[in-house]
Design an enzyme around this catalytic site. Structure first.
Site, PDB file in Angstrom:
ATOM      1  N   ARG A  51       0.807  -1.227   0.000  1.00  0.00           N
ATOM      2  CA  ARG A  51       0.000   0.000   0.000  1.00  0.00           C
ATOM      3  C   ARG A  51       0.838   1.274   0.000  1.00  0.00           C
ATOM      4  NH1 ARG A  51      -2.693  -3.907   1.802  1.00  0.00           N
ATOM      5  NH2 ARG A  51      -0.671  -4.389   2.669  1.00  0.00           N
ATOM      6  N   THR A  52       1.785   1.348   0.903  1.00  0.00           N
ATOM      7  CA  THR A  52       2.485   2.620   1.086  1.00  0.00           C
ATOM      8  C   THR A  52       3.271   2.975  -0.174  1.00  0.00           C
ATOM      9  OG1 THR A  52       2.655   2.047   3.415  1.00  0.00           O
ATOM     10  CG2 THR A  52       3.982   3.898   2.658  1.00  0.00           C
ATOM     11  N   LYS A  80      25.875  -4.188  -0.910  1.00  0.00           N
ATOM     12  CA  LYS A  80      27.347  -4.306  -0.998  1.00  0.00           C
ATOM     13  C   LYS A  80      28.021  -3.623   0.176  1.00  0.00           C
ATOM     14  CE  LYS A  80      26.863  -3.532  -5.959  1.00  0.00           C
ATOM     15  NZ  LYS A  80      27.069  -2.461  -6.942  1.00  0.00           N
ATOM     16  N   ARG A 101      11.215   3.781   3.370  1.00  0.00           N
ATOM     17  CA  ARG A 101      10.869   2.837   4.445  1.00  0.00           C
ATOM     18  C   ARG A 101      12.147   2.108   4.836  1.00  0.00           C
ATOM     19  NH1 ARG A 101       5.789  -1.173   4.498  1.00  0.00           N
ATOM     20  NH2 ARG A 101       4.873   0.818   5.116  1.00  0.00           N
ATOM     21  N   HIS A 129       4.888   5.809  11.538  1.00  0.00           N
ATOM     22  CA  HIS A 129       4.357   5.651  10.178  1.00  0.00           C
ATOM     23  C   HIS A 129       3.408   6.847   9.950  1.00  0.00           C
ATOM     24  CE1 HIS A 129       3.258   3.923   6.475  1.00  0.00           C
ATOM     25  NE2 HIS A 129       2.879   2.712   6.844  1.00  0.00           N
TER      26      HIS A 129
HETATM   27  N1   CP Z   1      -0.174  -0.109   5.933  1.00  0.00           N
HETATM   28  C1   CP Z   1       1.005  -0.354   5.319  1.00  0.00           C
HETATM   29  O1   CP Z   1       2.026   0.237   5.635  1.00  0.00           O
HETATM   30  O2   CP Z   1       0.942  -1.301   4.346  1.00  0.00           O
HETATM   31  P1   CP Z   1       2.195  -1.762   3.480  1.00  0.00           P
HETATM   32  O3   CP Z   1       3.162  -2.441   4.407  1.00  0.00           O
HETATM   33  O4   CP Z   1       1.629  -2.708   2.441  1.00  0.00           O
HETATM   34  O5   CP Z   1       2.799  -0.541   2.863  1.00  0.00           O
END
Ligand code: CP
Length: 302
Positions: A51-52, A80, A101, A129
């Site tokens: 999603r993100t 590496k 991320r 998040h």
């Molecule tokens: N909610 C969320 O962060 O989903 P993903 O891990 O799929 O990005």
């Protein structure tokens, strides 16, 4: 004042949150606007995502920008031994914005300190998040018609769930009451409980997930047990299916109750809940597109 890099929801006052949500509403009405013509975003995903990453990339594409990056760190030179600092400095030569991320808590903040271009935290370990929280708050407003004075029940992995930690801080501006439901191994960390105490936010902790609690709730926020954060897999096996929401548990719930989940779901919401009109986790994920368009415009000062 606009936010330059979004690394933690705690940077956002209620004015910032309302400004971003209002902007997101305009994108919900019209998501296709070419305001990012000539802009490039780098999506650096050192941990998996559906999603993100895809909603940020869709957001950027729908605004006319272009994306570079990786969805698997094994294909980048970090495999590496390249340091995060060097990766960020090199990518800053190519892109106008970094969306990252990372499995290390604090990685996004560190990245924002070594580069002049904006950094958006798309999740750092068990820490934060913030874009998830903004889309969660957008969804809460959409479904409840208000943000103030709601009873929010959060269920599952409250220890490792970064979406949970961010959500508590993000909602702190809006006089919530919380029920926190978790097994002893996954209870909310003291840091978040002290945060609630400091902000005079009432909360109750429970280890049993009962209909009595559901029936007092406006937003039921289910979460997955975060297998990837466990060092002891036996402990994960003990707690992984501890709470499962089933449709029959919703029979006495409030009319306005909505069930949210940051997703992915593993086993914590039975599939018979999906057809209940109170299940709202799929539209919640859709809202991620509009909210992330608003966040991108915020950090790029558009
Ligand atoms: N909610 C969320 O962060 O989903 P993903 O891990 O799929 O990005």
């Amino acid at each position: 004042m606009r936010i330059h890099s979004l690394v933690s929801i705690e940077q956002c006052g209620s004015d910032d949150i309302v400004r971003i949500l209002n902007k997101a509403k305009t994108f919900e009405e019209n998501p296709n606007r070419r305001v990012l013509e000539g802009c490039i975003a780098a999506t650096l995903f050192f941990e998996p995502s559906t999603r993100t990453r895809l909603s940020f990339e869709t957001a950027f594409n729908r605004l006319g920008g272009k994306i570079v990056g990786f969805s698997d760190a094994a294909t980048s030179s970090s495999s590496k031994g390249e340091s995060l600092k060097d990766t960020i400095l090199i990518v800053s030569n190519y892109a106008d914005l970094i969306i990252m991320r990372h499995y290390l808590e604090g990685a996004a903040r560190y990245a924002s300190e070594v580069t002049a271009i904006p950094v958006i935290n798309a999740g750092d370990g068990a820490n934060q998040h913030p874009s998830q929280t903004l889309l969660d708050i957008y969804t809460i407003l959409q479904t409840q018609g208000r943000l103030d004075g709601l009873t929010i029940t959060i269920v599952g992995d409250l220890k490792y769930g970064r979406a949970v930690h961010s959500l508590i801080a993000g909602l702190s501006h809006f006089k919530p009451s919380f029920h926190f439901i978790a097994p002893d191994e996954l209870r909310l960390p003291d840091e978040q409980k002290h945060y609630c105490d400091f902000h005079h936010i009432p909360y109750c902790e429970h280890s049993v997930f009962t209909e009595e609690i559901i029936n007092q709730t406006d937003i039921l926020y289910m979460t997955r047990v975060q297998r990837e954060r466990f060092t002891d897999m036996e402990e994960y096996e003990r707690v992984k299916n501890v709470y499962i929401l089933r449709n029959e548990m919703l029979s006495g719930s409030r009319d306005n109750l909505r069930i949210l989940h940051p997703l992915p779901r593993v086993n914590e919401i039975a599939y018979d809940v999906d057809s209940n009109p109170k299940a709202y986790y799929i539209p919640q994920a859709r809202n991620g597109l509009f909210v992330r368009q608003a966040i991108i415009c915020e950090v790029l000062n558009l």
